[in-house]
Design a protein around this motif. Structure first.
Motif, PDB file in Angstrom:
ATOM      1  N   UNK A  60       0.633   8.836  -8.453  1.00 26.94           N
ATOM      2  CA  UNK A  60       0.139   9.253  -6.976  1.00 26.94           C
ATOM      3  C   UNK A  60      -1.160   8.529  -6.615  1.00 26.94           C
ATOM      4  N   UNK A  61      -1.989   8.707  -7.369  1.00 27.47           N
ATOM      5  CA  UNK A  61      -3.228   8.074  -6.964  1.00 27.47           C
ATOM      6  C   UNK A  61      -3.618   6.477  -7.420  1.00 27.47           C
ATOM      7  N   UNK A  62      -3.123   6.199  -8.556  1.00 24.73           N
ATOM      8  CA  UNK A  62      -3.591   4.590  -8.804  1.00 24.73           C
ATOM      9  C   UNK A  62      -2.200   3.774  -8.346  1.00 24.73           C
ATOM     10  N   UNK A  63      -1.077   4.649  -8.027  1.00 25.99           N
ATOM     11  CA  UNK A  63       0.216   3.736  -7.362  1.00 25.99           C
ATOM     12  C   UNK A  63       0.763   3.098  -8.801  1.00 25.99           C
TER      13      UNK A  63
ATOM     14  N   UNK B 298      -2.205  -5.899 -10.587  1.00 19.88           N
ATOM     15  CA  UNK B 298      -2.114  -4.477 -10.976  1.00 19.88           C
ATOM     16  C   UNK B 298      -2.281  -3.926 -12.221  1.00 19.88           C
ATOM     17  N   UNK B 299      -2.779  -2.854 -12.434  1.00 18.57           N
ATOM     18  CA  UNK B 299      -3.342  -2.888 -14.002  1.00 18.57           C
ATOM     19  C   UNK B 299      -2.184  -2.309 -14.873  1.00 18.57           C
ATOM     20  N   UNK B 323      -5.794  -3.888  -8.347  1.00 16.08           N
ATOM     21  CA  UNK B 323      -4.761  -3.551  -6.909  1.00 16.08           C
ATOM     22  C   UNK B 323      -4.387  -2.048  -7.274  1.00 16.08           C
ATOM     23  N   UNK B 324      -4.994  -1.018  -6.789  1.00 16.72           N
ATOM     24  CA  UNK B 324      -4.387   0.288  -6.990  1.00 16.72           C
ATOM     25  C   UNK B 324      -4.577   1.090  -5.923  1.00 16.72           C
ATOM     26  N   UNK B 325      -4.047   2.400  -5.993  1.00 20.39           N
ATOM     27  CA  UNK B 325      -3.764   3.264  -4.803  1.00 20.39           C
ATOM     28  C   UNK B 325      -2.463   3.118  -4.198  1.00 20.39           C
ATOM     29  N   UNK B 326      -2.044   4.200  -3.704  1.00 25.17           N
ATOM     30  CA  UNK B 326      -0.512   3.821  -3.265  1.00 25.17           C
ATOM     31  C   UNK B 326      -0.441   2.880  -1.926  1.00 25.17           C
ATOM     32  N   UNK B 327      -1.351   2.666  -1.210  1.00 27.69           N
ATOM     33  CA  UNK B 327      -1.181   1.689  -0.354  1.00 27.69           C
ATOM     34  C   UNK B 327      -1.308   0.201  -0.875  1.00 27.69           C
ATOM     35  N   UNK B 328      -1.711  -0.006  -2.039  1.00 28.26           N
ATOM     36  CA  UNK B 328      -2.004  -1.514  -2.684  1.00 28.26           C
ATOM     37  C   UNK B 328      -2.718  -2.324  -1.704  1.00 28.26           C
TER      38      UNK B 328
END
Lengths: 225, 707
Positions: A60-63, B298-299, B323-328
């Motif tokens: 959820x947080x790192x995607x 992306x990790x 490149x992280x987070x849901x929005x990326x």
């Protein structure tokens, strides 16, 4: 009627063809966790909701693409090498057999990472057993400036104190192999308690959030080192 | 009027009179006379205009009052005097002239700048950048270029002439205006700071400073200070007479990046080091950084594996972005711990040698980002290493980086299934990393988790590894190609981390391959197994240019093997052979000290040969400037300007005196009579008159019923 029948037939053939062609299809993840099932009598399975909660936060947080549940691996299993991130916790005794020590040593030399989280009472046995894996690399306390405390969420004073057992500040230790942090050991904080679902340990929300952020830092650190 | 036009006029008038006689009987005598008169007027006027008649008249008008200002634009005019506030001399002159030109009665100002040759300029563009102050030759040029009477000639200067007054005569008075303080300026100076850039981080290095001293009292000790770009003192010494000497400092750099060292002198009389007794030297602090690599994506475990492989390389400096987070949509920097947008990330690619994209979602890149990446590869000669994944390449021609990729992909191209890699024996290529592929038994490696199915390759693509599915179909796995000046390589598989983690004794096989690939994308050209160190770009004539070359092996790590030779082309086209000798304290590095004899751009072409006979080429250049003495003896010389004023019959002013003088003076208004001659045809009234005559004739003819 003929048209509908033809459409169904084509769809069925296509489905059949696809299932045959990709019968070996596997799921790939950016990140998974292998929980170490160790011998010695300690409760390696403790804090059962902690890792699913962590994996959900990673998604959820790192995607990142993650599995919903952790895997359980024994240090003697060959599947150990399929899990670049291992998690070890518990309250009691830990024991690694000589074969497991050898396997673990090879695992770390090939780039594996272990996060050991003291759930209260495993410190003595963990130090004893990990010293067998790294006889020439002692556990050293990491400075607060270490990247693991700042990878994504900043922790200016090192590990957060999550759950009170014996008092005193938390400590973060590490073992370096060829300059790389191979083992991170969180002591006297019990991050795993903080990762558990609400109400399990009655940790306040802000401490559970701190625990989650620190755990995400450890995850992201391992993916970048 | 010319006789021809008179004759022509006579003929025309006669002919028209004759023709009009033919219609005499149809109108009255009065009308006939009127029509004939009008027609003769028109014809007479036209013939007159053909002769280009002119009208001359005289006017009385105000004579413009020109003020000629010759401004010393030597570098010493950029000095801000100790006793004159913070204004630089040239700025003070510019301000005075701007005030002068703002006045209506002094608005006619001609501005000239000194320099190697006198040239006209404007107040706004005045700048102090000439390396000498040829005041007398500038005055000679000025009077040579103009022969009109010059009542108002002003020379603005600090009086530091670098030529002599011998034999100079002044046809007009020259008023001189002193810019700068006549009070003694302490001009002890730091001559040079010698550092061997790039400096190694955490390694002690020596900095040598040369000081020249002139007017410091011998009994007065001076303090020599070295400071960095943050004004932190990195070295301090007390020096005594004789000051002119070399002074050594020991310095241990603690941070990576550019270094700006300022050397300055201060004494008990000079509490604040002022501008021009300083000397600034720039350098770079490196971590054996032959290459700078940017890793973004992306990790994932694959990214971690690549980063561990890079960490085993000593000569690479790394920037990591997740490149992280849901929005990326943004990039998180692991060094600054800040999130930055993509346009900020890709706007500083000038300092990057190679890029690694790990399952990088290309869809998040804006058009300008992809253009900068294409420019980075094709024009700058950078390299990109794509690591496979569902998002890495985009699909088909939809990818903004399609022109760089060595292949084309179809949509929905990523397949998750276990696949084994193999090295196709039939494929031969000479890429530096090929030798490492040949040493690996890929059948021992665990299967990859998935792959981007490549169906068509570009003509320039080279396939180094392939995969075979359980259905027996083969796909390219490791593909490289050139793109303009740069290189691109793509690994289309997912799960390469397993090759490191799950296979035994793999560190000795897979890591060298990854190292060589990373070195290959970062190296400036396809076969550049060498790295050129040039401490800085700009040098003064007479200064030595230390040139260092590091030979690299197939892992792109420094090696002591191989030879380097070079040619340096001077600005006049002459060539100098560069013979390199091993540098004793740096393994794998050879050096050559070049002494440029001409100012201008010097091109350096190098050729390196490995023991295996592989030849690499590299080019570089340096720019050599004329040395300047403009910042020595910096006190303004009023005697020089006073002498010029006295000998030419002019007056001497300081800037403030000049401003007061101008404020009290009104420009002398003079008038002059001017004779102005213009063509008659230039007056529109003539044409109107002509049209009026023709219209009158036409009206009468219509009225009388004539055609």
């Amino acid at each position: 009627m003929m048209i509908i029948a033809t459409v169904f037939l084509i769809s069925f053939i296509k489905l059949l063809f696809t299932s045959v062609l990709y019968s070996e299809e596997i799921k790939i993840y950016d990140f998974t966790i292998g929980r170490i099932h160790y011998d010695g009598g300690g409760d390696w399975y403790s804090d059962p909701s902690s890792l699913p909660n962590l994996l959900k936060a990673v998604r959820d947080r790192l995607g990142l693409h993650v599995s919903a549940e952790e895997s359980v691996v024994k240090p003697s299993d060959q599947t150990l090498y399929d899990h670049p991130f291992l998690y070890l916790t518990g309250h009691g005794n830990i024991s690694f057999s000589p074969a497991e020590v050898k396997m673990l040593r090879a695992y770390f030399e090939r780039g594996g990472f272990l996060w050991a989280d003291d759930n209260y009472g495993m410190d003595e046995s963990f130090r004893r057993e990990i010293a067998k894996v790294f006889p020439d690399s002692p556990l050293v306390e990491l400075p607060f400036s270490h990247l693991i405390y700042h990878t994504y969420y900043p922790f200016q004073h090192g590990l957060p104190k999550i759950h009170e057992h014996d008092g005193g500040p938390p400590h973060g230790y590490g073992i370096f192999l060829n300059g790389r942090l191979a083992v991170f050991y969180s002591f006297n904080t019990d991050i795993g308690d903080g990762l558990e679902s609400e109400g399990v340990h009655d940790d306040p929300p802000q401490l559970r959030e701190e625990a989650l952020k620190m755990a995400l830092n450890i995850v992201l650190f391992s993916l970048n080192n | 009027m010319h006789i021809f036009y008179l004759f022509f006029l006579f003929i025309i008038l006669f002919a028209s009179g004759f023709i009009y006689l033919l219609v005499y009987n149809r109108v009255s005598r009065k009308t006939f006379s009127l029509l004939l008169f009008l027609r003769w007027c028109v014809l007479g006027l036209l013939v007159w205009l053909m002769a280009n008649p002119t009208i001359t008249f005289s006017l009385l008008r105000e004579k413009p009052h020109w003020i000629n200002c010759i401004v010393d634009t030597s570098q010493s005019m950029s000095i801000a005097d100790e006793h004159n506030g913070t204004a630089h001399r040239i700025d003070a002159v510019r301000q005075t002239l701007a005030g002068l030109s703002a006045r209506k009665d002094f608005s006619h100002i001609r501005v000239f700048r000194t320099g190697n040759t006198l040239s006209a300029t404007s107040i706004d563009t005045l700048s102090a950048e000439d390396t000498s102050s040829p005041l007398y030759s500038s005055l000679t040029d000025f009077f040579r270029q103009t022969d009109e009477s010059l009542p108002d000639v002003y020379l603005f200067s600090d009086g530091r002439a670098t030529d002599k007054i011998t034999g100079l005569t002044f046809p007009s008075p020259i008023n001189t205006v002193l810019a700068g303080s006549v009070e003694e300026q302490t001009d002890i100076a730091v001559d040079s700071i010698d550092i061997s850039s790039p400096l190694e981080i955490n390694q002690k290095t020596a900095i040598t400073v040369h000081v020249s001293g002139h007017k410091i009292h011998p009994n007065l000790p001076a303090t020599l200070t070295l400071s960095d770009e943050n004004n932190e003192i990195i070295g301090i010494k007390t020096i005594t007479a004789p000051f002119a000497d070399y002074y050594s400092f020991s310095y241990t750099p603690k941070k990576l990046g550019p270094l700006i060292i300022t050397g300055s002198i201060s004494t008990t009389e000079i509490t604040e080091p002022y501008l021009h007794n300083n000397q600034v030297q720039t350098g770079t602090i490196v971590n054996k950084n032959i290459f700078k690599i940017l890793v973004a994506g992306q990790p994932s475990w694959d990214m971690g594996f690549i980063l561990r492989a890079i960490a085993s390389l000593e000569n690479i400096e790394l920037e990591i972005y997740n490149v992280i987070g849901t929005a990326k949509k943004e990039f998180f920097s692991l060094s600054t711990h800040k999130t930055i947008p993509s346009n900020d990330l890709f706007s500083h690619l000038d300092t990057i040698d190679g890029i690694i994209f790990c399952n990088m979602p290309l869809a998040i890149l804006a058009h300008t980002d992809t253009q900068q990446l294409i420019q980075f590869v094709t024009a700058k000669g950078g390299g990109i290493f794509f690591l496979g994944g569902p998002d890495t390449f985009g699909s088909g021609t939809q990818s903004g980086l399609f022109s760089l990729l060595p292949f084309q992909l179809n949509s929905g191209d990523f397949r998750t299934q276990p696949i084994k890699a193999f090295s196709p024996p039939s494929i031969q290529n000479r890429s530096p990393f090929s030798q490492f592929i040949k040493k690996i038994d890929f059948s021992q490696f665990p299967p990859l988790d998935g792959f981007n199915s490549v169906d068509s390759l570009k003509l320039t693509a080279e396939v180094h590894l392939k995969i075979r599915t359980s259905q027996g179909k083969e796909y390219p796995l490791l593909i490289s190609s050139k793109a303009g000046n740069g290189k691109v390589i793509a690994f289309t598989g997912r799960g390469i981390y397993k090759w490191d983690l799950a296979a035994q004794n793999n560190s000795s096989t897979i890591l060298p391959l990854i190292k060589s690939i990373i070195g290959w994308i970062a190296a400036p050209s396809d076969d550049a197994f060498m790295h050129v160190h040039l401490p800085r770009l700009n040098y003064s004539l007479g200064e030595k240019v230390p040139l260092q070359v590091t030979m690299l092996n197939a892992l792109y790590e420094p090696t002591v093997e191989g030879t380097v030779s070079g040619t340096i082309t001077q600005p006049d086209g002459s060539k100098t052979a560069a013979e390199f000798l091993p540098l004793l304290d740096t393994a794998g590095t050879v050096s050559y000290t070049y002494f440029p004899s001409l100012p201008g751009k010097h091109f350096i072409e190098l050729e390196g040969t490995t023991p295996a006979g592989e030849v690499s080429h590299a080019t570089s250049y340096c720019i050599v400037h004329q040395p300047t003495e403009e910042f020595r003896f910096i006190t303004a010389q009023k005697d020089t300007l006073r002498e010029i004023a006295e000998k030419s019959g002019g007056a001497f002013f300081t800037l403030s005196q000049f401003e007061a003088f101008i404020a009290e003076r009104s420009a002398s208004r003079g008038y002059e009579r001017m004779e102005i001659t213009r063509l008659v045809i230039d007056y529109p009234v003539i044409l109107l008159f002509l049209v009026g005559l023709m219209a009158s004739e036409w009206y009468i003819r219509i009225k009388k019923g004539l055609s």
